[in-house]
Design a protein around this motif. Sequence first.
Motif, PDB file in Angstrom:
ATOM      1  N   VAL A  93      -3.267  -7.660 -73.106  1.00  0.00           N
ATOM      2  CA  VAL A  93      -4.535  -7.927 -73.832  1.00  0.00           C
ATOM      3  C   VAL A  93      -5.539  -8.607 -72.936  1.00  0.00           C
ATOM      4  CG1 VAL A  93      -5.194  -9.521 -75.624  1.00  0.00           C
ATOM      5  CG2 VAL A  93      -3.179  -8.437 -75.738  1.00  0.00           C
ATOM      6  N   MET A  94      -5.433  -9.507 -72.055  1.00  0.00           N
ATOM      7  CA  MET A  94      -6.577  -9.916 -71.492  1.00  0.00           C
ATOM      8  C   MET A  94      -5.968 -10.649 -70.108  1.00  0.00           C
ATOM      9  SD  MET A  94      -7.572 -13.334 -73.541  1.00  0.00           S
ATOM     10  CE  MET A  94      -7.845 -12.464 -75.169  1.00  0.00           C
ATOM     11  N   ARG A  95      -6.644 -10.743 -68.893  1.00  0.00           N
ATOM     12  CA  ARG A  95      -6.435 -11.198 -67.840  1.00  0.00           C
ATOM     13  C   ARG A  95      -7.711 -11.581 -67.098  1.00  0.00           C
ATOM     14  NH1 ARG A  95      -5.265  -6.050 -66.739  1.00  0.00           N
ATOM     15  NH2 ARG A  95      -6.036  -5.403 -64.737  1.00  0.00           N
ATOM     16  N   ILE A  96      -7.645 -12.780 -66.366  1.00  0.00           N
ATOM     17  CA  ILE A  96      -8.962 -13.064 -65.497  1.00  0.00           C
ATOM     18  C   ILE A  96      -8.772 -12.890 -63.847  1.00  0.00           C
ATOM     19  CG2 ILE A  96     -10.110 -15.247 -64.725  1.00  0.00           C
ATOM     20  CD1 ILE A  96      -9.803 -16.379 -67.133  1.00  0.00           C
ATOM     21  N   GLU A  97      -9.864 -12.127 -63.295  1.00  0.00           N
ATOM     22  CA  GLU A  97      -9.801 -11.819 -62.027  1.00  0.00           C
ATOM     23  C   GLU A  97     -10.881 -12.536 -61.424  1.00  0.00           C
ATOM     24  OE1 GLU A  97      -8.780  -7.864 -60.721  1.00  0.00           O
ATOM     25  OE2 GLU A  97      -7.240  -7.709 -62.121  1.00  0.00           O
ATOM     26  N   PRO A  98     -10.777 -13.017 -60.157  1.00  0.00           N
ATOM     27  CA  PRO A  98     -11.815 -13.674 -59.539  1.00  0.00           C
ATOM     28  C   PRO A  98     -12.926 -12.333 -58.925  1.00  0.00           C
ATOM     29  CG  PRO A  98     -10.030 -13.186 -57.959  1.00  0.00           C
ATOM     30  CD  PRO A  98      -9.551 -12.774 -59.185  1.00  0.00           C
ATOM     31  N   TYR A  99     -14.099 -13.185 -59.015  1.00  0.00           N
ATOM     32  CA  TYR A  99     -15.493 -12.339 -58.619  1.00  0.00           C
ATOM     33  C   TYR A  99     -15.856 -13.071 -57.224  1.00  0.00           C
ATOM     34  CZ  TYR A  99     -20.125 -10.691 -58.024  1.00  0.00           C
ATOM     35  OH  TYR A  99     -21.533 -10.245 -57.854  1.00  0.00           O
ATOM     36  N   GLU A 100     -15.897 -12.392 -56.079  1.00  0.00           N
ATOM     37  CA  GLU A 100     -16.088 -13.196 -55.085  1.00  0.00           C
ATOM     38  C   GLU A 100     -17.614 -12.806 -54.498  1.00  0.00           C
ATOM     39  OE1 GLU A 100     -13.661 -11.434 -52.164  1.00  0.00           O
ATOM     40  OE2 GLU A 100     -11.846 -12.050 -53.019  1.00  0.00           O
ATOM     41  N   ARG A 101     -18.582 -12.887 -55.437  1.00  0.00           N
ATOM     42  CA  ARG A 101     -20.108 -12.225 -55.426  1.00  0.00           C
ATOM     43  C   ARG A 101     -20.144 -11.439 -54.090  1.00  0.00           C
ATOM     44  NH1 ARG A 101     -24.809 -13.189 -56.764  1.00  0.00           N
ATOM     45  NH2 ARG A 101     -26.785 -13.568 -55.560  1.00  0.00           N
ATOM     46  N   ASP A 102     -19.795 -10.344 -54.129  1.00  0.00           N
ATOM     47  CA  ASP A 102     -19.540  -9.412 -53.055  1.00  0.00           C
ATOM     48  C   ASP A 102     -20.574  -8.209 -53.570  1.00  0.00           C
ATOM     49  OD1 ASP A 102     -18.759  -7.513 -51.021  1.00  0.00           O
ATOM     50  OD2 ASP A 102     -17.434  -8.746 -50.427  1.00  0.00           O
ATOM     51  N   MET A 104     -20.000  -5.357 -52.903  1.00  0.00           N
ATOM     52  CA  MET A 104     -18.836  -4.402 -53.334  1.00  0.00           C
ATOM     53  C   MET A 104     -18.391  -4.419 -54.704  1.00  0.00           C
ATOM     54  SD  MET A 104     -16.747  -1.907 -52.473  1.00  0.00           S
ATOM     55  CE  MET A 104     -14.799  -1.284 -52.442  1.00  0.00           C
ATOM     56  N   ASP A 105     -18.037  -5.530 -55.134  1.00  0.00           N
ATOM     57  CA  ASP A 105     -17.623  -5.979 -56.357  1.00  0.00           C
ATOM     58  C   ASP A 105     -16.176  -5.045 -56.514  1.00  0.00           C
ATOM     59  OD1 ASP A 105     -17.036  -6.473 -59.109  1.00  0.00           O
ATOM     60  OD2 ASP A 105     -19.100  -5.823 -59.902  1.00  0.00           O
ATOM     61  N   HIS A 106     -15.171  -5.534 -56.025  1.00  0.00           N
ATOM     62  CA  HIS A 106     -14.029  -4.844 -55.997  1.00  0.00           C
ATOM     63  C   HIS A 106     -13.527  -4.791 -57.336  1.00  0.00           C
ATOM     64  CE1 HIS A 106     -13.337  -5.205 -51.565  1.00  0.00           C
ATOM     65  NE2 HIS A 106     -13.966  -6.284 -51.798  1.00  0.00           N
ATOM     66  N   ARG A 113     -12.424   3.571 -60.797  1.00  0.00           N
ATOM     67  CA  ARG A 113     -11.704   4.530 -59.946  1.00  0.00           C
ATOM     68  C   ARG A 113     -10.262   4.992 -60.874  1.00  0.00           C
ATOM     69  NH1 ARG A 113     -11.834   2.346 -53.718  1.00  0.00           N
ATOM     70  NH2 ARG A 113     -13.732   3.641 -53.324  1.00  0.00           N
ATOM     71  N   ALA A 114     -10.174   3.667 -61.572  1.00  0.00           N
ATOM     72  CA  ALA A 114      -8.733   3.718 -62.292  1.00  0.00           C
ATOM     73  C   ALA A 114      -9.118   4.563 -63.642  1.00  0.00           C
ATOM     74  CB  ALA A 114      -8.200   2.550 -62.931  1.00  0.00           C
ATOM     75  N   ASN A 115     -10.474   4.457 -63.981  1.00  0.00           N
ATOM     76  CA  ASN A 115     -10.636   5.260 -65.284  1.00  0.00           C
ATOM     77  C   ASN A 115     -11.522   6.239 -64.873  1.00  0.00           C
ATOM     78  OD1 ASN A 115      -9.703   3.488 -67.712  1.00  0.00           O
ATOM     79  ND2 ASN A 115     -10.239   2.017 -66.129  1.00  0.00           N
ATOM     80  N   ALA A 116     -11.072   7.244 -63.869  1.00  0.00           N
ATOM     81  CA  ALA A 116     -11.903   8.236 -63.358  1.00  0.00           C
ATOM     82  C   ALA A 116     -12.552   9.249 -64.612  1.00  0.00           C
ATOM     83  CB  ALA A 116     -10.958   9.298 -62.365  1.00  0.00           C
ATOM     84  N   GLY A 117     -13.561   9.347 -64.562  1.00  0.00           N
ATOM     85  CA  GLY A 117     -14.459  10.355 -65.382  1.00  0.00           C
ATOM     86  C   GLY A 117     -14.713   9.652 -66.750  1.00  0.00           C
ATOM     87  N   ALA A 118     -14.364   8.574 -66.976  1.00  0.00           N
ATOM     88  CA  ALA A 118     -14.503   7.925 -68.073  1.00  0.00           C
ATOM     89  C   ALA A 118     -16.098   7.454 -68.316  1.00  0.00           C
ATOM     90  CB  ALA A 118     -13.807   6.676 -68.411  1.00  0.00           C
ATOM     91  N   HIS A 119     -16.518   7.525 -69.501  1.00  0.00           N
ATOM     92  CA  HIS A 119     -17.882   6.903 -69.691  1.00  0.00           C
ATOM     93  C   HIS A 119     -18.106   5.496 -69.343  1.00  0.00           C
ATOM     94  CE1 HIS A 119     -21.360   6.737 -73.051  1.00  0.00           C
ATOM     95  NE2 HIS A 119     -21.609   6.275 -71.890  1.00  0.00           N
TER      96      HIS A 119
END
Length: 293
Positions: A93-102, A104-106, A113-119
């Motif tokens: 449902v939800m999870r938190i992932e860190p943002y490293e102010r990069d 790149m924005d991993h 990429r995981a949702n290739a072609g998606a709007h």
Amino acid sequence: MTDSPRRSRQTTSDLFRTRTKEIIARSGLSHAEFARRAGLNNSTLAQLLSSDSTRLPRSETLIALANACRVSVDWLLGLSQQEEMSAELVESVMRIEPYERDPMDHVFLRLARANAGAHIRQVSLNIGGAFKTETILRHEYRHAFRDDPRRAMQFVNERQSVLVDSERPVELCSSIQSYHELALGQGLWRGLSAQHRLEQLDRIETRYDERYPTLKVYLFDLFETYSIPFSLFGVSVAALFLGPSYLLLNAPQHVRALSRRFDELIRLAVIQPDEFPNFIQALKAEVQSCAQE
């Protein structure tokens, strides 16, 4: 009595096909793209979805399909009404992932990429990352360019390729005030010369012309509405930007709610996609006028 097992198998295969088609539709992916996500051949998926077959997948294939969209195997087979995998219910449902102010924005790149072609639909704090020049990026992410400038530019190019160089539909939404701040060299852009601001506006104009209408920009007025930054990747996942982290939402009802909010923002937009080029030209004239004073 002898037909009962056959009828039971037919019912199971029918439910499997119906529910598999449902999760493919919700993912926003084509059958070929979904097959790649699940690690399957497109022909294998096509056979499994054929209405002429009572075939059920092998256990490893079934697990791959379930994992691809975070649903339970029992639900796919119609043995349970509990769609999510019980062991991962909260995470799905939800999870938190860190943002490293990069630059790149991993997190963004991985989701794209995981949702290739998606709007992709994105609400940002300032001008979209698809448009930024190297000068602007060096100004905004000065620590990353100071530590490893070659790596930083490599990451920037990868991110921009998702938003600019591909043909996937992209909608960007931000405040009209953020563009005025760029033109005037205010806020985050304080210290940038008029020349660098003009170069940035030229980049926006050129790239928008190259991608429109598959790339659309909407600008809302902060005096009328506000939104925290968030991104939508098809209908499968939303990412809310919280500053030091991202809140990732996978529940369909959450994604739909944010999609409705995006629809509302574009209805309220004071600059619509077809008006955006003229708006940028007006900003360029404003910068040039101020520079001559």
